[in-house]
Write a protein that holds these residues in place. Structure first.
Motif, PDB file in Angstrom:
ATOM      1  N   LYS A 214      -1.529   9.516  -2.899  1.00 36.91           N
ATOM      2  CA  LYS A 214      -2.597  10.189  -2.209  1.00 36.91           C
ATOM      3  C   LYS A 214      -2.042  11.496  -1.406  1.00 36.91           C
ATOM      4  CE  LYS A 214      -6.406   9.749   1.154  1.00 36.91           C
ATOM      5  NZ  LYS A 214      -7.119   8.750   2.089  1.00 36.91           N
TER       6      LYS A 214
ATOM      7  N   GLU B   4       0.223  -1.910  -4.889  1.00 35.19           N
ATOM      8  CA  GLU B   4      -1.205  -1.709  -5.144  1.00 35.19           C
ATOM      9  C   GLU B   4      -1.369  -0.342  -6.077  1.00 35.19           C
ATOM     10  OE1 GLU B   4      -5.165  -0.181  -2.778  1.00 35.19           O
ATOM     11  OE2 GLU B   4      -3.539  -1.113  -1.699  1.00 35.19           O
ATOM     12  N   TYR B   5      -0.928  -0.775  -7.440  1.00 31.97           N
ATOM     13  CA  TYR B   5      -1.050   0.191  -8.676  1.00 31.97           C
ATOM     14  C   TYR B   5      -2.137   0.767  -8.830  1.00 31.97           C
ATOM     15  CZ  TYR B   5       3.987  -0.755  -9.087  1.00 31.97           C
ATOM     16  OH  TYR B   5       5.234  -0.719  -8.830  1.00 31.97           O
TER      17      TYR B   5
ATOM     18  N   GLY C 123      -4.921   1.148  -6.847  1.00 31.75           N
ATOM     19  CA  GLY C 123      -5.332   2.241  -5.828  1.00 31.75           C
ATOM     20  C   GLY C 123      -4.514   3.396  -6.108  1.00 31.75           C
ATOM     21  N   ALA C 124      -3.222   3.237  -6.072  1.00 26.56           N
ATOM     22  CA  ALA C 124      -2.555   4.548  -6.466  1.00 26.56           C
ATOM     23  C   ALA C 124      -3.030   5.453  -7.641  1.00 26.56           C
ATOM     24  CB  ALA C 124      -1.083   4.161  -6.679  1.00 26.56           C
TER      25      ALA C 124
ATOM     26  N   ARG D 214       0.274   3.637  -3.063  1.00 25.33           N
ATOM     27  CA  ARG D 214      -1.140   4.179  -2.977  1.00 25.33           C
ATOM     28  C   ARG D 214      -1.166   5.259  -1.945  1.00 25.33           C
ATOM     29  NH1 ARG D 214      -5.273   1.097   0.463  1.00 25.33           N
ATOM     30  NH2 ARG D 214      -3.988   2.077   2.015  1.00 25.33           N
ATOM     31  N   ASP D 215      -0.398   5.189  -0.922  1.00 25.43           N
ATOM     32  CA  ASP D 215      -0.590   6.104   0.387  1.00 25.43           C
ATOM     33  C   ASP D 215       0.451   7.489  -0.168  1.00 25.43           C
ATOM     34  OD1 ASP D 215      -1.944   4.622   1.944  1.00 25.43           O
ATOM     35  OD2 ASP D 215      -0.430   3.502   3.087  1.00 25.43           O
TER      36      ASP D 215
ATOM     37  N   LYS E 255      -5.946   5.923  -8.702  1.00 25.14           N
ATOM     38  CA  LYS E 255      -6.832   7.140  -8.319  1.00 25.14           C
ATOM     39  C   LYS E 255      -6.573   8.539  -8.428  1.00 25.14           C
ATOM     40  CE  LYS E 255      -9.876   3.624  -6.205  1.00 25.14           C
ATOM     41  NZ  LYS E 255      -9.016   2.419  -6.454  1.00 25.14           N
ATOM     42  N   TYR E 256      -5.418   8.645  -7.849  1.00 23.50           N
ATOM     43  CA  TYR E 256      -4.624   9.847  -7.575  1.00 23.50           C
ATOM     44  C   TYR E 256      -3.730  10.326  -8.468  1.00 23.50           C
ATOM     45  CZ  TYR E 256      -6.425   8.015  -3.121  1.00 23.50           C
ATOM     46  OH  TYR E 256      -6.984   7.585  -2.004  1.00 23.50           O
TER      47      TYR E 256
ATOM     48  N   THR F 260       0.743  -1.301   0.168  1.00 25.77           N
ATOM     49  CA  THR F 260       0.154   0.106   0.021  1.00 25.77           C
ATOM     50  C   THR F 260       0.875   1.147   0.051  1.00 25.77           C
ATOM     51  OG1 THR F 260      -0.115   0.070   2.334  1.00 25.77           O
ATOM     52  CG2 THR F 260      -1.813  -1.192   1.297  1.00 25.77           C
TER      53      THR F 260
END
Length: 416
Positions: free
Chosen positions: A212, A242-243, A245-246, A208-209, A248-249, A205
């Motif tokens: 974000k 987690e590509y 999830g990332a 992703r973090d 999205k930003y 993660t």
């Protein structure tokens, strides 16, 4: 210092108007906002992207200046430029080379505007030349890229406090001395939760973090992008983070669909370093562009947030007797900058292509065997990218092209 690119949960989406930054769909949100919300997904490009990396150290031995983007005709064809690289030190974004970035004075014959830099002007170096380039070509967007193969080790520390890292990056990119030069940031982490020059264990993660936090800090008025692995093998690097999830930003990913094979395997087998598709006898499954793009799509990354990578160079072996891929070798072929590596502008004359396989070219000349993309194979890859609905293409890097920008022009023509 040597640099090299190597590729070995849901939130509600708003319908976003196609307005704002060139090539970018901007959300209906104030341009001054410095916060991202989970209710909004960053838009992908609304027109095809043709992005090139400009390397800060190219002004030294390569003698490749920002002005060369003008004289080659490349500036008229690209939509975006990634300036490489800024460093990542002690969990913060940092200057890579202050002399090249903003201190070196350029003479009139080296400058975009044809004037000498003066000793007392507040900004010199590549940043000032990029400012002049934007004055001449106002539609070009420029991002500052941080990390790269050599400087990715700093991301592990940065991942411990994503908000602080993002703040440091924003403060540097938006420094009043050069804030007008840059339209966003690109992060080139090789590789999240996997091994490159060093190994990272920040967790799946972490990417992703970090993204974000970057979007929250840079807001919606800036571009936020990342260069990512093309390792689509089972259990490979794409699966390590987690590509989706990332994504999205981010506005897009630069998928590094090159350097799949090379003379780090000194005895071969010879293989094209940037195959578009698999082929009979390929040394490793999942090491091709189509497999990488498919894996990102299957993970949930939108197609228009994926850019196909093109290398403006070849990788090669020596001691090769077989023309077709799959031959044995005795080691890396001699190269101008490093063994087993040579610019396209050199190879197209010194070792012209003798065949094609899997959508790319190869050349056997004497005992040397090289693989690289040509204008013809670039056109084929761009046709494929359009059929896949990709956001466009990017390349590493400008100085490997011919003096008249053959490969840049091929990308531009192929994306139209």
């Amino acid at each position: 210092m040597r640099f090299r690119h190597r590729a070995v949960a849901g939130f509600a989406t708003l319908l976003l108007p196609l307005a704002g930054l060139v090539g970018l769909a901007s959300p209906a949100q104030p341009a001054t906002a410095k916060s991202a919300t989970d209710a909004v997904v960053a838009p992908g490009p609304s027109t095809k992207v043709n992005l090139g990396y400009f390397i800060e150290w190219g002004i030294y031995g390569r003698n490749y200046n920002v002005k060369n983007l003008v004289t080659s005709g490349s500036a008229e064809k690209v939509t975006h430029i990634n300036y490489a690289f800024g460093n990542v030190v002690d969990g913060k974004c940092a200057i890579g080379d202050s002399w090249a970035d903003y201190e070196k004075p350029f003479t009139a014959d080296q400058s975009v505007n044809g004037q000498d830099d003066t000793a007392d002007q507040p900004l010199k170096g590549n940043f000032n030349q990029l400012r002049q380039l934007k004055a001449k070509y106002p539609d070009i967007k420029i991002l500052w890229s941080f990390g790269g193969w050599t400087w990715s080790g700093g991301f592990t520390e940065a991942a411990k406090d994503p908000a602080a890292f993002a703040q440091s990056c924003y403060d540097l990119v938006e420094d009043p001395r050069w804030a007008d030069v840059f339209d966003g940031i690109d992060l080139d982490w090789e590789y999240p939760n996997a091994c490159g020059l060093t190994c990272d264990t920040s967790g799946a993660t972490a990417i992703r973090d970090m993204m974000k936090a970057m979007r929250a800090e840079f807001g919606w008025q800036n571009l936020v992008t990342a260069a990512v692995t093309a390792d689509a093998s089972d259990g490979g690097k794409i699966e390590a983070a987690e590509y989706a999830g990332a994504a999205k930003y981010l506005n897009w990913y630069n998928v590094m669909t090159y350097d799949f094979f090379g003379a780090w395997a000194a005895n071969g087998p010879t293989a094209p370093h940037s195959p578009l598709t698999s082929y009979k006898g390929i040394p490793a499954q999942g090491f091709n562009s189509a497999a990488a793009i498919a894996k990102y799509k299957e993970a949930g990354v939108p197609a228009n947030k994926l850019l196909l990578g093109i290398g403006f160079y070849g990788r090669g072996w020596t001691g090769v007797t077989q023309d077709a891929p799959g031959g044995t070798a005795t080691g890396p072929a001699a190269g101008t900058w490093e063994a087993g590596f040579e610019d396209y502008k050199v190879l197209e004359a010194s070792c012209p292509a003798t065949g094609t396989i899997a959508g790319t070219a190869y050349a056997h000349c004497g005992s040397d065997w090289w693989s690289y993309d040509t204008p013809a194979t670039v056109l084929g890859k761009m046709s494929w990218a359009k059929k896949q609905g990709l956001g466009g293409a990017f390349f590493w890097e400008f100085s490997g092209d011919t003096s008249n920008g053959e490969l840049v022009k091929a990308i531009d023509s192929g994306l139209r």
